[in-house]
Design an enzyme around this catalytic site. Structure first.
Site, PDB file in Angstrom:
ATOM      1  N   SER A 163       0.247  -0.588  -3.789  1.00  0.00           N
ATOM      2  CA  SER A 163       1.122   0.525  -4.112  1.00  0.00           C
ATOM      3  C   SER A 163       0.683   1.135  -5.439  1.00  0.00           C
ATOM      4  O   SER A 163      -0.453   1.562  -5.591  1.00  0.00           O
ATOM      5  CB  SER A 163       2.582   0.067  -4.136  1.00  0.00           C
ATOM      6  OG  SER A 163       3.444   1.169  -4.242  1.00  0.00           O
TER       7      SER A 163
ATOM      8  N   HIS B 192       4.742  -0.762   4.056  1.00  0.00           N
ATOM      9  CA  HIS B 192       4.160  -0.608   2.731  1.00  0.00           C
ATOM     10  C   HIS B 192       3.906  -1.965   2.094  1.00  0.00           C
ATOM     11  O   HIS B 192       4.825  -2.744   1.878  1.00  0.00           O
ATOM     12  CB  HIS B 192       5.104   0.222   1.855  1.00  0.00           C
ATOM     13  CG  HIS B 192       4.520   0.611   0.537  1.00  0.00           C
ATOM     14  ND1 HIS B 192       3.446   1.448   0.423  1.00  0.00           N
ATOM     15  CD2 HIS B 192       4.866   0.265  -0.724  1.00  0.00           C
ATOM     16  CE1 HIS B 192       3.149   1.613  -0.845  1.00  0.00           C
ATOM     17  NE2 HIS B 192       3.994   0.896  -1.560  1.00  0.00           N
TER      18      HIS B 192
ATOM     19  N   ASP C 164       2.518   4.257   6.167  1.00  0.00           N
ATOM     20  CA  ASP C 164       3.509   3.331   5.623  1.00  0.00           C
ATOM     21  C   ASP C 164       4.799   4.027   5.200  1.00  0.00           C
ATOM     22  O   ASP C 164       5.722   3.393   4.703  1.00  0.00           O
ATOM     23  CB  ASP C 164       2.932   2.515   4.464  1.00  0.00           C
ATOM     24  CG  ASP C 164       2.657   3.334   3.210  1.00  0.00           C
ATOM     25  OD1 ASP C 164       3.010   4.523   3.170  1.00  0.00           O
ATOM     26  OD2 ASP C 164       2.082   2.772   2.257  1.00  0.00           O
TER      27      ASP C 164
END
Length: 618
Positions: free
Chosen positions: A200, A506, A469
């Site tokens: 991320s 994610h 995602d």
């Protein structure tokens, strides 16, 4: 959701990383410290305070802060600094890893074990930092806190230009540099191999390091990278405004209430429709769309029409679990096409159609459902991550100058998202001012395609990304890789490889083969240290049975062929996994990595020179 850790990606394959012999004459048995752990508190380093050095079982835990200061730009005059933690094993094997952050950072992982969860135990030195700011006054780096609920909340730090830089890129460089100075003093030897790994925002940290600090790391793993976060923020606002047109009520802040716009049963219908159009394109109906480039709007739109209430063949009852309303179908088309301004100019990216739009209850993860619609069914409260974490970042971090808003209320962060103007607000991700000389794209985006310095010094880069995602477009990272490959003369695979993961939420989870962090790390160390480039990474699924229903809206072959409790290969982009025609469908050995024949262009793609400035027509 302050930090989006690797979650389920660390579950499988971690033991496979192993401790390899280090080159350059480093003792194969490792080295012991030449000083006591507690002695590190007296170490003098530039602009750095060592706050504690504590001997634990098997390692020394160091806590410190770099460039601690009281802000003169912040009206609250909060204290800032780059808080860091460094774990030094009793027997060191020459490797150093910098762990990437997550979300908007603001909390220190005070006991970092490694992004794959095993590195410290295998003799690596491991560091982490807080991104240059702290959200909790009870933190271990000095008791300061820089949140202000009336002025940006946990994103308040972005009111300070230096804090923005520290969060965007400076914190990684400073922490890695100071950590390696401590390592050299502690062991009397320099680091042999240096790595960074994160997901991320941590994936963005990793890509940023390869572009801005190519000398820092020999190996880089970037997972689900937010490499163009300010542009992704535009998509967050776009998605919520599109969904807001379907809302029939308001939340506690007087904004459109989103959870009712796409209840879980409706997302299941959407997933079934997408699978009906595209699941077979890779040669196997199994609930996974491996041939995602071929899953175009021309294929998906007719499937959505069949699943539209009243006009299709799957029922007439809205929200009844068999069909979607016309409004819902139109909303999905607008969201998957990506944000545009009033002139139709593209502002971010399109999205790949992917079955992960629905998160089955037995395969949890922060996927499309949680980012866009709801994270928990709280009456009257919007809990979609776009409207919590994203709603703070969009006005405070991605706009220049920051738009200072309270967290809640009729004029709070949520309201800013729903009132976001794609003509006048979107360009501010590129704005610079005297007080903020770097735009958000300057200090946050890792979009450069010129990786010649990184390649020249022998660096190796592995990127893994979800096909969709829900927060970062898989189409965007695939497009960046193609652009980079062209910039590098068609030789990107010499030093950089991209692996796409269908259905994965994610940073892990979802109805996907999402457990591969250990195998990914081993692939990188083998590449860096042995010159063995990865042609596939084996990933595992942790569901005992298929998370998809055995029938109903779904083809019964999905439950039969889904790789429950098994493995699949992740292939080097643009290759995809294809069933060989025999063997178990939950065995990676039954699949080959093939070239699907993708060529840029078509109704699913757009000009590869897109930079988010609105130059490309929708």
């Amino acid at each position: 959701m302050k930090r989006l850790f690797l979650a389920s990606t660390i579950m499988a394959g971690c033991a496979a990383v192993g401790t390899q012999a280090i080159a350059h004459g480093f003792p194969p048995s490792g080295v012991a410290p030449r000083a006591s752990c507690t002695a590190l508190t007296g170490l003098t380093l530039p602009n750095t305070q060592i706050l504690s050095a504590t001997q634990k079982s098997g390692y020394c835990n160091v806590i410190g802060i770099i460039n601690k200061r009281v802000s003169t730009q912040d009206p609250d005059h909060f204290t800032y600094g780059i808080g860091f933690a460094l774990n030094l094993p009793n027997t060191w094997h020459g490797r150093f890893e910098m762990m990437g952050g997550g979300g908007t950072d603001g909390s220190l992982n005070a006991d970092p074990q490694g992004a794959a969860g095993v590195e410290l135990g295998q003799g690596w030195a491991v560091a982490a930092n807080d991104g240059g700011h702290e959200d909790n006054a009870n933190n271990v780096v000095g008791g300061h806190q820089d949140d202000d609920v009336n002025a940006g909340g946990s994103a308040h730090f972005a009111i300070d230009a230096q804090a923005r830089r520290d969060y965007g890129y400076n914190g990684i460089e400073q922490t890695a540099t100071i950590s390696q100075k401590i390592i050299s003093y502690f062991y009397g030897l320099d680091t042999v191999y240096s790595y960074i790994m994160g997901c991320s925002n941590g994936g963005r940290d990793a890509m940023m390091a390869s572009q801005r600090f190519p000398w820092l790391f020999d190996g880089v793993i970037s997972q689900n990278p937010g490499f163009n976060l300010p542009q992704a923020g535009l998509a967050e606002a776009w998605n919520e405004q599109v969904l807001g047109t379907l809302s029939t009520s308001t939340d506690v802040n007087g904004q459109p209430f989103i959870p009712d716009t796409f209840p879980v049963q409706d997302l299941q219908v959407a997933s079934a429709a997408i699978l009906s159009a595209c699941d077979a394109l890779d040669g196997l109906v199994d609930g996974i769309i491996d041939n995602y480039h071929a899953c175009t709007a021309k294929k998906v739109y007719p499937a959505l029409a069949k699943y539209t209430c009243g006009t299709g063949s799957h029922g007439n009852t809205p929200h009844g679990g068999t069909c979607l309303t016309t409004g819902q179908v139109d909303a999905l088309k607008k969201i998957y096409a990506g944000p545009v301004n009033s002139r139709g100019q593209r502002l971010y990216s399109n999205w790949f159609w992917d079955a992960g739009i629905w998160t089955p209850p037995t395969a949890p993860g922060a996927g499309w459902q949680l980012w866009n619609v709801v994270t928990a069914p709280v009456p009257g409260v919007n809990t979609a991550i776009n409207l919590t974490l994203g709603a703070g970042a969009i006005p405070m971090i991605f706009q220049t100058p920051p738009v200072v808003t309270p967290v809640n209320g009729p004029n709070g962060q949520e309201a800013f998202v729903f009132k976001f103007n794609f003509d006048t607000d979107a360009p501010k991700i590129f704005t610079k001012t005297a007080a903020y000389p770097e735009s958000s794209m300057d200090f946050m985006a890792a979009t450069s395609t010129d990786l010649r310095p990184f390649k020249s010094r022998g660096g190796k880069l592995i990127i893994s990304s979800s096909v969709n995602d829900g927060i970062f477009s898989g189409a965007a990272i695939a497009r960046w890789y193609r652009n980079m490959d062209r910039r590098m003369g068609g030789r990107a695979e010499d030093f950089a490889r991209l692996f796409m993961v269908p259905n994965m939420a994610h940073c892990g989870g979802g109805a996907a083969t999402a457990s591969f962090a250990g195998n990914e790390l081993k692939a990188l160390t083998d590449w860096v240290e042995k010159g063995i480039a990865p042609d596939r990474i084996v990933a595992a699924n942790t569901n005992a049975t298929s998370p998809y229903p055995a029938g109903g809206l779904f083809d019964p072959r999905i439950a039969q062929n889904f790789p429950a409790s098994g493995t699949r290969p992740l292939c080097v982009y643009p290759k995809i996994a294809a069933y060989k025609g025999s063997g178990l469908t939950n065995d990676a050995g039954s699949f080959a990595c093939i070239d699907p024949g993708f060529r840029p262009g078509g109704d699913h793609d757009f000009h590869d020179d897109d930079d988010g400035r609105g130059d490309d027509r929708h």
